[in-house]
Design an enzyme around this catalytic site. Structure first.
Site, mmCIF file in Angstrom:
data_model
loop_
_atom_site.group_PDB
_atom_site.id
_atom_site.type_symbol
_atom_site.label_atom_id
_atom_site.label_comp_id
_atom_site.label_asym_id
_atom_site.label_seq_id
_atom_site.Cartn_x
_atom_site.Cartn_y
_atom_site.Cartn_z
ATOM 1 N N GLY A 44 -28.208 -2.238 -43.034
ATOM 2 C CA GLY A 44 -27.256 -3.368 -43.745
ATOM 3 C C GLY A 44 -26.143 -3.902 -43.021
ATOM 4 O O GLY A 44 -25.962 -3.224 -41.530
ATOM 5 N N ASP A 85 -40.707 -0.002 -35.563
ATOM 6 C CA ASP A 85 -39.921 0.796 -35.748
ATOM 7 C C ASP A 85 -39.201 1.901 -35.286
ATOM 8 O O ASP A 85 -37.968 1.910 -34.719
ATOM 9 C CB ASP A 85 -39.017 0.017 -37.076
ATOM 10 N N VAL A 109 -26.230 -9.333 -38.886
ATOM 11 C CA VAL A 109 -25.089 -7.854 -37.954
ATOM 12 C C VAL A 109 -23.970 -9.019 -38.063
ATOM 13 O O VAL A 109 -23.337 -8.078 -38.059
ATOM 14 C CB VAL A 109 -26.425 -7.354 -37.318
ATOM 15 N N GLY A 156 -35.151 -6.673 -51.244
ATOM 16 C CA GLY A 156 -35.120 -6.699 -49.933
ATOM 17 C C GLY A 156 -34.668 -5.418 -48.978
ATOM 18 O O GLY A 156 -33.916 -5.542 -47.603
ATOM 19 N N VAL A 195 -29.524 2.815 -33.565
ATOM 20 C CA VAL A 195 -30.797 3.974 -34.217
ATOM 21 C C VAL A 195 -29.914 4.659 -36.198
ATOM 22 O O VAL A 195 -28.318 4.404 -35.436
ATOM 23 C CB VAL A 195 -30.402 5.160 -33.540
ATOM 24 N N GLU A 253 -39.652 -6.753 -45.033
ATOM 25 C CA GLU A 253 -39.642 -7.997 -44.235
ATOM 26 C C GLU A 253 -40.465 -8.395 -45.393
ATOM 27 O O GLU A 253 -41.662 -7.872 -45.743
ATOM 28 C CB GLU A 253 -39.459 -8.073 -43.228
ATOM 29 N N GLY A 298 -28.091 2.599 -37.659
ATOM 30 C CA GLY A 298 -27.554 1.421 -38.926
ATOM 31 C C GLY A 298 -25.759 2.145 -38.571
ATOM 32 O O GLY A 298 -25.714 2.781 -37.453
ATOM 33 N N LYS A 307 -36.909 3.231 -32.132
ATOM 34 C CA LYS A 307 -35.876 4.102 -32.062
ATOM 35 C C LYS A 307 -35.718 5.559 -31.607
ATOM 36 O O LYS A 307 -35.157 5.991 -30.855
ATOM 37 C CB LYS A 307 -35.139 4.860 -33.508
#
Lengths: 432, 432
Positions: free
Chosen positions: B303, B202, B15, B188, B133, B191, B135, B206
């Site tokens: 991403g 996760d 990022v 990808g 949250v 993980e 992306g 969020k």
């Protein structure tokens, strides 16, 4: 004590009443969230007989617009009267008098946006219009701020609720256009005169605004090719469905180099695209940015409360500007001095859905496909149905590969001259 | 000359690199759009061996975080290192040194948001987290500003891309969980250790952020009931499909009076709901406001470029605050002093999907439904499949009408004790 911001509403119709309601009902919440006290001071309307279902105790009600302009306490004018005139003159006077203006009037911005924005700049005030596209969906803020890092590459909007309601009914219940329109009118989703909605004009107004934000300069509303949904039949909806598509009235903005491809027309959208799942009177704007990729913003595109929700979000943005007299600013993505070049239809290419009614004679498909061959147009699917009984004409439906608009128009002109082809042929474009 | 805003990046991972790229590539566009020149001055990372595919010529690169804190020119720190420590200590120091902070670190905000926001307030700086949250989806700005007039009544989020990718593959291709997970890892989207994603943690991070924004005060991450998708089989996906549902991992926030019902769990979503059409690694947040009604925000939830797009939108918001030193503010919807009460699962009711494997003996369905009857749980559908061949256990699937969680847990405890029921029973909830 929170700073007080005095607001005047111009036009107490459906949206104006919704804004008044939120300002009165949510006074405390808005102050908590913004640190500003929004005070509805004055409402201007010509009709004070009608009951709007709200109490305006303690609020000045008048028929005289000048009371807004000449009141130095009023910092913001909310224009919710609609139409071009006298709304345009009133907004120009309000800006000239140093008032910020918030409007939901998409036709006004599409046709007069450049002048209004220039006047606002000249007078050092803000001109905001979140409610003009997509009703309650915060699409303008998202383009202006949320996606600010991006070059906007594509916008596909389902931004006319009436048309989308009609198309949904045609698709889901097999209704014909006129039946679905009547139902939309009965449910209050279509006006008595639905021309602006079903003809694509309303979507084109909104596309003008979205494209101007994306391009950073005003695009010319009059140059946008516009086709409505009035020619669609339940037969076309069914053919499209069998090919795997849903027909939606799309407002399209595609960047290609430095020029913009803008259009409004019914479009065959692949059945598994998220836009195909946007039904009834709902709106959605699908936006592709160079960094963010594909996004979509969905919600009610009209209605009192959703539209008022958007107007109030503009008021909150303005409060920030008002609190910060030295340089306080909201981002204005449109530069009124910038001109944006558009492609003409002649310069672009599309895939097409074509529906002909022809006499049931031998050799007809060969003649039609011969014309397409002559213009280099390649056919990807054909369906010709058998006739049963007394009908003289049978439908033939073709999907083509991508072909220039120019070639397609020429080919169709030639095909129309065949005496075995009925004049009511239909040409639609596929999503790309 | 536009005002220059000096930025330091803390952590040059995926990022952080994306943010650096946008700041370098879009310098001109950003200045045009904001009137501010964003200058990437310093980047801190421990690893300067790895090639990130960008040139940092003219930018100070260092392993020493103190260089950011002690540089008076740097006004904004972008925290993209991830994890709780040392990120938390670093961000606290940056805030204490009077730097604004932008972060994409959802775990940090979910667990330490209250302290960070208090510190930011105390130091008169901003703490922004749009990228944490959804992306690239501007959901936080939309809640904070676009929908500011609304009380937020409901949020349903598909906010874990890994889980959504796996569920989509299971749904569309009939894969089992472990096969779909392997494919997600190969592509990808997951993980090496996928626990945080497929276990729901996760999404719960969020949800903590979204619910805190909606409630105006921090909610306690640790009190959110969380269930992941690891127990789902392709059999369940198919049963759900046949009932007309799609299974999605939803983060749910429902207001009821003054208390919040928060949960993360796999949910049977009706097949014609827009959330059911959100597929692959994409995210969507469905938000209902009291004025706006139903809205949905869709896009890539992770991403490099999408997440960086969101970080840069925060930088632009900050630029406004920086340009307006006297009172310049962005709206901070969360009051760190406000406590938000949550419902416990015991207090709520749901519809359920239940799948048992039982021995193929007479009277079993009667015994199971007898237990539900005892606890007042009403069954709306049952499917029991015939056995073929050597299998000893057959699946029985039930849908129930709405029932209290408490009653359901008691009933299932009792049913588990039947020796003809295999221990691997599954209980899912239906969308409401």
């Amino acid at each position: 004590m929170p700073k007080e911001v005095n607001i005047g509403i111009l036009g107490l119709g459906v949206v104006g009443t919704g804004v008044a309601k939120i300002l009165l009902e949510q006074k405390k919440l808005l102050t908590e969230r913004t640190g500003v006290e929004f005070r509805l001071k004055t409402v201007v309307d010509l009709d004070w007989e009608r009951d709007r279902g709200i109490s305006l105790d303690g609020i000045r009600t008048t028929t005289d617009f000048e009371e807004l302009v000449q009141d130095p306490e009023i910092e913001v004018v909310v224009e919710t009267m609609g139409g071009i005139e006298p709304a345009f003159s009133f907004v120009m006077s309000a800006l000239a008098a140093g008032k910020h203006v918030v409007t939901a009037n998409k036709a006004l911005i599409a046709l007069k946006g450049r002048e209004l924005l220039e006047k606002a700049r000249e007078c050092g005030v803000q001109f905001l219009f979140e409610a003009s596209v997509g009703g309650g969906i915060p699409i303008i803020k998202s383009l202006r701020e949320g996606l600010i890092a991006n070059k906007i590459l594509r916008i596909y909007g389902i931004i006319n609720g009436t048309s989308n309601y009609i198309l949904t009914k045609m698709h889901q219940e097999g209704l014909d256009f006129s039946e679905a329109l009547q139902e939309a009118q009965a449910k209050g989703f279509a006006e008595a005169d639905p021309t602006l909605d079903v003809g694509g004009g309303d979507a084109a107004h909104k596309l003008t605004i979205l494209a101007s934000l994306a391009a950073g300069g005003f695009v010319d509303f009059g140059s946008i090719p516009v086709e409505g949904i009035t020619e669609l039949t339940s037969l076309d909806i069914n053919f499209a469905k069998n090919f795997g598509y849903v027909i939606k009235l799309l407002a399209i903005c595609r960047f290609n180099g430095t020029k913009l491809d803008l259009r409004v027309h019914p479009t065959l959208v692949p059945g598994d695209h998220l836009l195909a799942a946007v039904n009834h009177e709902l709106n959605a704007i699908f936006v592709t940015g160079n960094y963010v990729g594909d996004t979509m913003f969905y919600g009610p595109g009209a209605g009192q409360s959703p539209t008022a929700s958007a107007v109030v979000s503009d008021l909150v943005d303005l409060a920030r500007a008002i609190l910060q007299p030295e340089g306080g600013y909201t981002l204005q993505m449109i530069n009124p001095e910038k001109n944006v070049a558009l492609f003409s239809l002649d310069e672009i290419a599309n895939r097409y859905y074509l529906r002909f009614f022809t006499l049931d004679q031998p050799g007809i498909l060969a003649k039609i496909s011969g014309v397409f061959g002559k213009y280099g147009i390649s056919i990807s699917s054909v369906v010709q149905l058998e006739t049963h009984g007394e009908k003289n004409y049978v439908p033939i439906v073709l999907l083509t590969h991508e072909a220039p608009e120019k070639a397609m128009f020429k080919a169709l002109d030639e095909i129309k001259k065949f005496d075995f082809v009925r004049p009511d042929l239909l040409r639609l474009r596929l999503f790309k």
